[in-house]
Design a protein around this motif. Sequence first.
Motif, PDB file in Angstrom:
ATOM      1  N   LEU A  59       0.827  -1.208   0.000  1.00 35.18           N
ATOM      2  CA  LEU A  59       0.000   0.000   0.000  1.00 35.18           C
ATOM      3  C   LEU A  59       0.863   1.260   0.000  1.00 35.18           C
ATOM      4  O   LEU A  59       0.551   2.239  -0.697  1.00 35.18           O
ATOM      5  CB  LEU A  59      -0.928  -0.006   1.217  1.00 35.18           C
ATOM      6  N   TRP A  60       1.922   1.251   0.769  1.00 31.52           N
ATOM      7  CA  TRP A  60       2.840   2.393   0.819  1.00 31.52           C
ATOM      8  C   TRP A  60       3.503   2.603  -0.542  1.00 31.52           C
ATOM      9  O   TRP A  60       3.624   3.726  -1.034  1.00 31.52           O
ATOM     10  CB  TRP A  60       3.886   2.153   1.906  1.00 31.52           C
ATOM     11  N   CYS A  61       3.926   1.494  -1.153  1.00 29.47           N
ATOM     12  CA  CYS A  61       4.540   1.579  -2.485  1.00 29.47           C
ATOM     13  C   CYS A  61       3.537   2.116  -3.508  1.00 29.47           C
ATOM     14  O   CYS A  61       3.886   2.955  -4.349  1.00 29.47           O
ATOM     15  CB  CYS A  61       5.044   0.196  -2.895  1.00 29.47           C
ATOM     16  N   TRP A  62       2.294   1.629  -3.441  1.00 37.68           N
ATOM     17  CA  TRP A  62       1.248   2.127  -4.354  1.00 37.68           C
ATOM     18  C   TRP A  62       1.056   3.631  -4.195  1.00 37.68           C
ATOM     19  O   TRP A  62       0.971   4.363  -5.175  1.00 37.68           O
ATOM     20  CB  TRP A  62      -0.064   1.388  -4.091  1.00 37.68           C
ATOM     21  N   TRP A  63       0.981   4.089  -2.957  1.00 42.09           N
ATOM     22  CA  TRP A  63       0.778   5.514  -2.704  1.00 42.09           C
ATOM     23  C   TRP A  63       1.942   6.332  -3.264  1.00 42.09           C
ATOM     24  O   TRP A  63       1.753   7.461  -3.733  1.00 42.09           O
ATOM     25  CB  TRP A  63       0.642   5.762  -1.207  1.00 42.09           C
ATOM     26  N   SER A  64       3.141   5.766  -3.255  1.00 47.37           N
ATOM     27  CA  SER A  64       4.321   6.459  -3.754  1.00 47.37           C
ATOM     28  C   SER A  64       4.365   6.487  -5.277  1.00 47.37           C
ATOM     29  O   SER A  64       4.551   7.550  -5.875  1.00 47.37           O
ATOM     30  CB  SER A  64       5.588   5.781  -3.202  1.00 47.37           C
ATOM     31  N   VAL A  65       4.174   5.323  -5.917  1.00 45.16           N
ATOM     32  CA  VAL A  65       4.348   5.270  -7.373  1.00 45.16           C
ATOM     33  C   VAL A  65       3.218   5.948  -8.120  1.00 45.16           C
ATOM     34  O   VAL A  65       3.410   6.390  -9.266  1.00 45.16           O
ATOM     35  CB  VAL A  65       4.505   3.812  -7.862  1.00 45.16           C
ATOM     36  N   HIS A 142       9.614  -1.434  -7.663  1.00 47.57           N
ATOM     37  CA  HIS A 142      10.341  -0.382  -6.952  1.00 47.57           C
ATOM     38  C   HIS A 142      11.455  -1.033  -6.135  1.00 47.57           C
ATOM     39  O   HIS A 142      11.178  -1.812  -5.214  1.00 47.57           O
ATOM     40  CB  HIS A 142       9.386   0.394  -6.042  1.00 47.57           C
ATOM     41  N   ARG A 143      12.705  -0.726  -6.452  1.00 47.54           N
ATOM     42  CA  ARG A 143      13.838  -1.400  -5.832  1.00 47.54           C
ATOM     43  C   ARG A 143      13.887  -1.202  -4.320  1.00 47.54           C
ATOM     44  O   ARG A 143      14.103  -2.159  -3.571  1.00 47.54           O
ATOM     45  CB  ARG A 143      15.141  -0.895  -6.455  1.00 47.54           C
ATOM     46  N   ARG A 144      13.731   0.034  -3.845  1.00 51.93           N
ATOM     47  CA  ARG A 144      13.897   0.286  -2.414  1.00 51.93           C
ATOM     48  C   ARG A 144      12.801  -0.394  -1.596  1.00 51.93           C
ATOM     49  O   ARG A 144      13.085  -1.030  -0.582  1.00 51.93           O
ATOM     50  CB  ARG A 144      13.917   1.797  -2.148  1.00 51.93           C
ATOM     51  N   PHE A 145      11.561  -0.270  -2.036  1.00 56.27           N
ATOM     52  CA  PHE A 145      10.483  -0.974  -1.356  1.00 56.27           C
ATOM     53  C   PHE A 145      10.685  -2.491  -1.489  1.00 56.27           C
ATOM     54  O   PHE A 145      10.372  -3.253  -0.570  1.00 56.27           O
ATOM     55  CB  PHE A 145       9.129  -0.578  -1.945  1.00 56.27           C
TER      56      PHE A 145
END
Length: 238
Positions: A59-65, A142-145
């Motif tokens: 969810l955090w990755c989705w919000w970011s990308v 996303h590499r970092r996530f």
Amino acid sequence: MAGLEAGSPASGTTGEPGTDVDLLYDINGLTAGTPHWFDRVMEWTGEYGTVFALLLLVLWCWWSVRKRADAPPAVAGLVWAPLATGLALLINIPIRNFVERPRPFLDHQGIKVLVEGKTDYSFVSDHSTMAMAMAVGVFVVHRRFGVAAIALAVLAGFCRIYMGVHYPTDVIGGFALGTAVTLLLAPLAMAMLTPLARTVAGSRAGWLVQSRGARAAGPRDGSTGTHPAEDQRSNLAA
């Protein structure tokens, strides 16, 4: 949830000894020097905690990308992550029934079991399969996530051995299965999901795929952002 202890590894081991069993005893043996509350934390982490953390990370990755101009293919990749996880778990069903490997505490004495009710087969670990399939799906986007997600997957596998419910090779097999399903089927999945994500991005529900600010800014670096392969390479560089 009571632990089950029966004798020592030296006198109570059945089946074939080897590195797999030795490593099982080494990791599960750590429970002998840990307090009760720590075992309960490891039990919760291995059963639920890592799965819950991975979902939050997705969810955090989705919000970011979704704030990026090239968001649709990235969001499509995040949609593929849970789909790949479910598919990997389905593939594991015939594998477990074919191998028919008993849980380690059924074949080896001296194993401290932190969670009861595990009566199904041991190979391949469902938790490890699920965690790594999800983690690899995030890593592709996303590499970092993704690195954080893979760390959580490794923690999940370690906890399953620590809890006495899986052999190390059960966990390694789960990691391999989850990774293989996610990566091998990703091109086909992305070919179907990316156009769908672009369609949603242009609809009233577009905020699910791309933030309003990102849509207003348009594609980065003057690109049209219409080629899925180019967008995917951009996501991998993130």
